[in-house]
Design a protein around this motif. Structure first.
Motif, PDB file in Angstrom:
ATOM      1  N   GLY A 330       0.881  -1.261  -0.050  1.00 19.37           N
ATOM      2  CA  GLY A 330      -0.068   0.074  -0.008  1.00 19.37           C
ATOM      3  C   GLY A 330       0.735   1.322   0.004  1.00 19.37           C
ATOM      4  O   GLY A 330       0.695   2.245  -0.786  1.00 19.37           O
ATOM      5  N   ILE A 335      -1.064   4.224  -2.027  1.00 18.00           N
ATOM      6  CA  ILE A 335      -2.543   4.315  -1.470  1.00 18.00           C
ATOM      7  C   ILE A 335      -2.003   4.511   0.062  1.00 18.00           C
ATOM      8  O   ILE A 335      -3.284   5.265   0.752  1.00 18.00           O
ATOM      9  N   HIS A 346     -11.792   0.289   2.823  1.00 19.98           N
ATOM     10  CA  HIS A 346     -11.847   0.654   1.555  1.00 19.98           C
ATOM     11  C   HIS A 346     -10.415   0.370   0.880  1.00 19.98           C
ATOM     12  O   HIS A 346     -10.011  -0.313  -0.102  1.00 19.98           O
ATOM     13  N   LYS A 347      -9.306   1.435   1.438  1.00 19.37           N
ATOM     14  CA  LYS A 347      -8.056   1.098   1.151  1.00 19.37           C
ATOM     15  C   LYS A 347      -7.364  -0.285   1.052  1.00 19.37           C
ATOM     16  O   LYS A 347      -6.747  -0.442   0.298  1.00 19.37           O
ATOM     17  N   HIS A 348      -7.774  -0.833   2.305  1.00 16.62           N
ATOM     18  CA  HIS A 348      -7.076  -2.093   2.517  1.00 16.62           C
ATOM     19  C   HIS A 348      -7.659  -3.031   1.348  1.00 16.62           C
ATOM     20  O   HIS A 348      -6.883  -3.888   0.967  1.00 16.62           O
ATOM     21  N   GLN A 349      -8.878  -2.938   0.887  1.00 13.16           N
ATOM     22  CA  GLN A 349      -9.348  -3.712  -0.169  1.00 13.16           C
ATOM     23  C   GLN A 349      -8.737  -3.612  -1.432  1.00 13.16           C
ATOM     24  O   GLN A 349      -8.308  -4.449  -2.185  1.00 13.16           O
ATOM     25  N   VAL A 350      -8.606  -2.130  -1.861  1.00 16.69           N
ATOM     26  CA  VAL A 350      -7.796  -1.971  -3.082  1.00 16.69           C
ATOM     27  C   VAL A 350      -6.224  -2.405  -2.972  1.00 16.69           C
ATOM     28  O   VAL A 350      -6.005  -2.961  -3.940  1.00 16.69           O
ATOM     29  N   VAL A 351      -5.501  -2.387  -1.756  1.00 16.56           N
ATOM     30  CA  VAL A 351      -4.356  -2.911  -1.706  1.00 16.56           C
ATOM     31  C   VAL A 351      -4.228  -4.621  -1.990  1.00 16.56           C
ATOM     32  O   VAL A 351      -3.485  -5.018  -2.630  1.00 16.56           O
ATOM     33  N   GLU A 352      -5.419  -5.167  -1.481  1.00 15.01           N
ATOM     34  CA  GLU A 352      -5.251  -6.515  -1.611  1.00 15.01           C
ATOM     35  C   GLU A 352      -5.545  -6.921  -3.223  1.00 15.01           C
ATOM     36  O   GLU A 352      -4.872  -7.635  -3.780  1.00 15.01           O
ATOM     37  N   GLN A 353      -6.353  -6.231  -4.000  1.00  9.31           N
ATOM     38  CA  GLN A 353      -6.456  -6.169  -5.278  1.00  9.31           C
ATOM     39  C   GLN A 353      -4.993  -6.006  -5.985  1.00  9.31           C
ATOM     40  O   GLN A 353      -4.904  -6.756  -7.016  1.00  9.31           O
ATOM     41  N   VAL A 354      -4.511  -4.841  -5.731  1.00 11.56           N
ATOM     42  CA  VAL A 354      -3.285  -4.406  -6.077  1.00 11.56           C
ATOM     43  C   VAL A 354      -2.328  -5.744  -6.225  1.00 11.56           C
ATOM     44  O   VAL A 354      -1.709  -6.147  -7.038  1.00 11.56           O
TER      45      VAL A 354
END
Ligand code: SF4
Length: 379
Positions: A330, A335, A346-354
């Motif tokens: 992240g 992020i 939300h940020k955590h999930q985006v980092v998981e996707q990345v």
């Protein structure tokens, strides 16, 4: 009539809103393996007249902005006009003057890498001229090398302080001689101490920069403890840390490629930073104002904030390995800006996707990828 003046490639983050006056061009040393900034460029001194001409041009631009302010009914106030010009500047010089005025017009930074290399009387003349020509300026700072500061007589630094030099920014990088030698820094720990002390004793404020990770996997312990020792001796006003990031514009890149230099991981560098802070006994402000640092919130006034700063590291180290990995990704993709961001769902999930994408479904990003992501943050 001239409407542009020389502007060099870099200035410290703390000088983001300063008027930039290029007193010398490029770096007279230019050999540090970790530094890409001036590679391939030749150093040259500028004449006092040349520099004065640039200062006069900055004043012309300032006066033009003031005139526009009157014409637009702002009564000579420049902030509004400067703000408008920032969106559509005539050139880089207009942009710099507008930004400087927007921020109040009080600070100036003399570029490039080692302004102290100028003759003392000439540098003092430039500083005095800058203050006379643009009297709103009340703080003038510059970069310098320790070796050059060590060569100046104490009286010369006092002369520069009296002329109006407020602060020098010095790249200490490390206080451990084998690291300095390997990186071809061209100074020893002893030079750092002599140069740094000379600046402090002259009454010019001093900011020393440290590169975390510069000892690699092999020398990190000594890099941390010896850097702390040297900083304790100097006792600068500011210690600013940034983390080693390597790209192909620097000589260190081939050392990494051929296996001569093994980079430490983020987690190892945090352990190194912990050791550094534990050994600091000076009275400096510790600042972490660089995007390459994993935990930018490690900041404070020494010695009283040492416990608080170490707690930041402890908090990270207490996370599960999955969460530490998530935070590292992240940070490196921009992020997260601080550790608490990991609790933003939300940020955590985006980092998981990345992470999923970067690791092609394995959900584990290798160190090489993380190093490459960190390398994108530098020029
Ligand atoms: S780190 Fe400083 S002294 Fe070293 S090459 Fe870069 S600008 Fe020059």
């Amino acid at each position: 009539m001239a409407n542009s003046f020389e502007i060099g490639p870099i200035r410290p983050p703390s000088e983001a809103y300063s008027l930039l006056i290029r007193a010398t061009i490029n770096c007279p040393w230019n050999r540090c393996k970790f530094c890409p900034t001036y590679k391939g460029e030749k150093f040259r001194l500028r004449s006092v007249d040349e520099i004065k001409q640039d200062i006069k041009t900055a004043k012309i631009i300032q006066d033009k902005i003031k005139k526009i302010s009157w014409e637009y009914g702002y009564g000579g106030r420049v902030k509004e006009i400067a703000g408008m010009l920032l969106n559509n500047p005539v050139n880089e010089s207009f942009y710099n003057v507008a930004l400087w005025l927007y921020a109040g017009g009080e600070n100036a930074f003399l570029q490039d890498a080692n302004t102290l290399i100028m003759r003392t009387n000439e540098l003092a003349e430039v500083i005095r001229f800058l203050k006379e020509t643009l009297p709103s300026i009340n703080r003038i700072t510059s970069y310098a090398r320790s070796k050059t500061a060590a060569k100046k007589k104490p009286q010369e630094l006092i002369e520069l302080r009296d002329a109006g030099l407020s602060r020098l920014h010095i790249g200490l990088e490390s206080g451990y001689d084998p690291v300095l030698q390997y990186m071809d820094k061209g100074v020893t720990a002893a030079d750092h101490i002599i140069g740094g002390r000379r600046v402090v004793e002259s009454g010019i404020s001093l900011c020393e920069y440290v590169v975390l990770g510069l000892g690699g996997k092999e020398m990190w312990r000594q890099h941390a403890t010896e850097t702390a020792r040297v900083l304790n001796e100097i006792d600068p006003d500011f210690i600013r840390v940034r983390t080693l990031a390597v790209n192909n514009k620097m000589p260190l890149y081939s050392e990494v490629e051929n296996g001569n230099f093994i980079r430490a991981t983020d987690e190892e560098i945090l352990e190194e930073e912990k050791l550094l802070i534990e050994h600091l006994e000076c009275h400096s402000n510790y600042v972490s104002d660089h995007i390459t640092n994993l935990l930018q919130e490690i900041e404070g006034k020494l010695p009283q904030d040492k416990g608080k700063m170490l707690t930041c590291i402890d908090r990270f180290q207490a996370l599960s390995s999955e969460e530490r990995a998530n935070f590292r990704i992240g940070r490196r993709v921009g992020i997260y800006s601080r550790l608490d961001d990991i609790y933003d769902l939300h940020k955590h999930q985006v980092v998981e996707q990345v992470t999923h994408k970067l690791s092609q479904g394995r959900n584990e990003v290798d160190e090489e990828t993380i190093h490459a992501l960190t390398g994108r943050f530098i020029g």
